[in-house]
Design a protein around this motif. Structure first.
Motif, mmCIF file in Angstrom:
data_model
loop_
_atom_site.group_PDB
_atom_site.id
_atom_site.type_symbol
_atom_site.label_atom_id
_atom_site.label_comp_id
_atom_site.label_asym_id
_atom_site.label_seq_id
_atom_site.Cartn_x
_atom_site.Cartn_y
_atom_site.Cartn_z
ATOM 1 N N ASP A 1 46.247 47.794 42.106
ATOM 2 C CA ASP A 1 45.541 46.291 41.231
ATOM 3 C C ASP A 1 45.077 46.712 39.988
ATOM 4 O OD1 ASP A 1 45.313 43.847 41.202
ATOM 5 O OD2 ASP A 1 43.424 43.619 42.688
ATOM 6 N N ILE B 1 47.691 47.412 37.578
ATOM 7 C CA ILE B 1 48.234 46.623 37.001
ATOM 8 C C ILE B 1 47.288 45.825 35.809
ATOM 9 C CG2 ILE B 1 48.672 43.897 37.471
ATOM 10 C CD1 ILE B 1 50.138 45.096 40.193
ATOM 11 N N HIS B 2 46.105 45.861 36.145
ATOM 12 C CA HIS B 2 45.251 45.368 35.119
ATOM 13 C C HIS B 2 44.774 46.181 34.030
ATOM 14 C CE1 HIS B 2 44.187 42.398 38.558
ATOM 15 N NE2 HIS B 2 43.592 41.720 37.665
ATOM 16 N N GLN C 1 48.302 40.633 29.181
ATOM 17 C CA GLN C 1 47.079 40.069 29.720
ATOM 18 C C GLN C 1 47.119 38.638 30.183
ATOM 19 O OE1 GLN C 1 44.234 41.753 30.372
ATOM 20 N NE2 GLN C 1 43.381 40.027 31.143
ATOM 21 N N ILE D 1 48.917 38.806 33.602
ATOM 22 C CA ILE D 1 47.974 39.002 34.754
ATOM 23 C C ILE D 1 47.048 37.965 35.051
ATOM 24 C CG2 ILE D 1 46.169 40.557 35.121
ATOM 25 C CD1 ILE D 1 47.707 42.719 33.125
ATOM 26 N N GLY E 1 47.983 35.544 37.528
ATOM 27 C CA GLY E 1 48.621 36.182 38.871
ATOM 28 C C GLY E 1 48.652 35.676 40.346
ATOM 29 N N VAL F 1 55.682 42.157 35.355
ATOM 30 C CA VAL F 1 54.382 42.006 35.833
ATOM 31 C C VAL F 1 54.400 40.943 37.042
ATOM 32 C CG1 VAL F 1 51.865 41.318 35.092
ATOM 33 C CG2 VAL F 1 53.280 42.615 33.579
ATOM 34 N N ILE G 1 53.093 42.474 40.873
ATOM 35 C CA ILE G 1 52.067 41.539 41.606
ATOM 36 C C ILE G 1 52.613 41.171 43.072
ATOM 37 C CG2 ILE G 1 50.421 39.592 41.440
ATOM 38 C CD1 ILE G 1 49.960 40.093 38.561
#
Ligand code: M6R
Length: 369
Positions: free
Chosen positions: A10, A13-14, A202, A205, A208, A339, A343
């Motif tokens: 996690d 991913i960020h 960004q 995300i 998400g 992305v 997720i």
């Protein structure tokens, strides 16, 4: 160390907006020209290259598949992408005019290292696109272009993938600049678009939560299909790989055009199918072809989960769920489209109570052949 996140995955991913931005850092001079000082290969050799072969495994190989579209388009050099463990055993045609690009997060993957050695024995120059400083593959290559994703701890690769695509694109633009395939202002404009991707990643995300909620509602899925075309095809394969390794669900990525040649027989009532939809602003009717594919599978009962560009009203009509991504040029879209798939796999594995950082049977770097 997880910085307040539930898992390393996690967190990683960020980290992706930074991975893209940092990989681009310091790659241009004041006039916008691309400078690759750390690439110590004679420019005349790079000008004379007549073939590029990317060798890599797993996610890194999918980054190579994405890069093939961009490098061939920008540089007009044929690019092959080969799984490193297949490359060595098929008597590949490699000589001094071949540039081999070895992509690896760890820099320690034995299959990729053996491919590097084999290529150099045949007289090819090897550029390593690697994330881990001082690892073995760059040491055994002619040159290295580091990705600056930072340490990747989770077994499933995420930010390294975005950084690998970014670095391979920088290399492609550099070769185009060196060989005069594109005007300097075109190269600078593409580089600027690449730089702008960090902000767009960004945004994806931040959207998400909808993906996570969808994943939670699908924890009992037993097979999931992924479709894409053009650069969306390797993204589909990467989405499938994430789901296999994290959620232990049978998943497969297909080129959408291949559906009617067999895979459409897999579709029955309720079958979840992710579709990566190209930009409606792109050329070549790619968008309308994929929209027809969505209609075809939906008519056969598929539940369509679609990754589409903001403002794509056409696709909205045929999708059960839409995961929206910001507008981007076609070649750059993979940095965004993957992305939600990352997720999704992470959230579904979490919903099944699985360890997303350390899936069963897998190691972070595969140092045996
Ligand atoms: O360290 P590398 O990039 O060379 O690793 C290659 C593959 O083993 C790796 O990408 C693997 O497929 C990941 N677990 C995918 O998430």
């Amino acid at each position: 160390e997880k910085g307040g996140f539930e898992s390393f995955m996690d967190k990683e991913i960020h980290d992706q907006p930074h991975a893209v931005a940092d990989t681009l850092l310091g790659r241009t001079d004041a006039s916008g020209r691309i400078v690759l000082d750390d690439l110590r290969i004679d420019e005349s050799l790079l000008r004379a290259v007549d073939k590029i072969i990317v060798v890599a495994c797993g996610t890194a190989a999918y980054a190579g598949h994405v890069a093939k579209y961009a490098i061939e388009h920008w540089c007009r050099i044929p690019v092959e992408v080969e799984l490193a463990h297949e490359f060595r055993y098929r008597d590949p045609i490699v000589d001094a005019g071949t540039l081999v690009v070895a992509i690896s997060q760890s820099g320690e993957t034995m299959d990729t290292l053996m491919a590097v050695r084999h290529a150099r024995e045949q007289g090819a120059k090897v550029i390593a696109v690697v994330n881990t400083n001082g690892s073995t593959i760059p040491r055994e290559s002619d040159a290295v272009l580091y990705t600056h994703a930072g340490p990747e701890i989770a077994v499933a690769s995420t930010k390294a993938f975005l950084a690998q695509i970014t670095a391979a694109y920088v290399l492609g633009l550099y070769l185009a600049q060196l060989r005069g395939n594109k005007f300097p202002d075109e190269i600078a404009a593409t580089f600027d678009e690449l730089r702008d991707m960090s902000r767009k990643v960004q945004t994806v995300i931040e959207r998400g939560e909808y993906v996570r909620a969808t994943a939670r509602s699908m924890a009992d899925a037993d097979k999931v299909l992924f479709l894409g075309r053009h650069v969306g095809y390797p993204v589909a394969m990467e989405g499938a790989l994430k789901l296999k390794e994290l959620a232990y669900i049978h998943a497969e990525g297909f080129a959408a055009g291949e559906l009617k040649h067999g895979p459409i027989a897999l579709i029955d009532e309720g079958q979840p199918v992710f579709v990566v939809v190209p930009s409606p602003r792109g050329r070549d009717q790619l968008h309308s072809k994929v929209v027809s594919n969505i209609q075809e599978i939906r008519a056969r009962g598929a539940r369509t989960l679609v990754i589409a560009e903001d403002g794509d009203d056409e696709v909205r009509k045929y999708a059960d769920e839409v995961f929206w991504i910001p507008k981007a040029p076609t070649l750059l879209q993979p940095l965004l489209a993957v992305v939600p798939l990352q997720i999704f796999a992470m959230a579904l594995a979490t919903a099944k109570g699985l360890d997303v950082d350390q899936p069963r049977n897998l190691a972070k770097s595969v140092t045996v052949e």
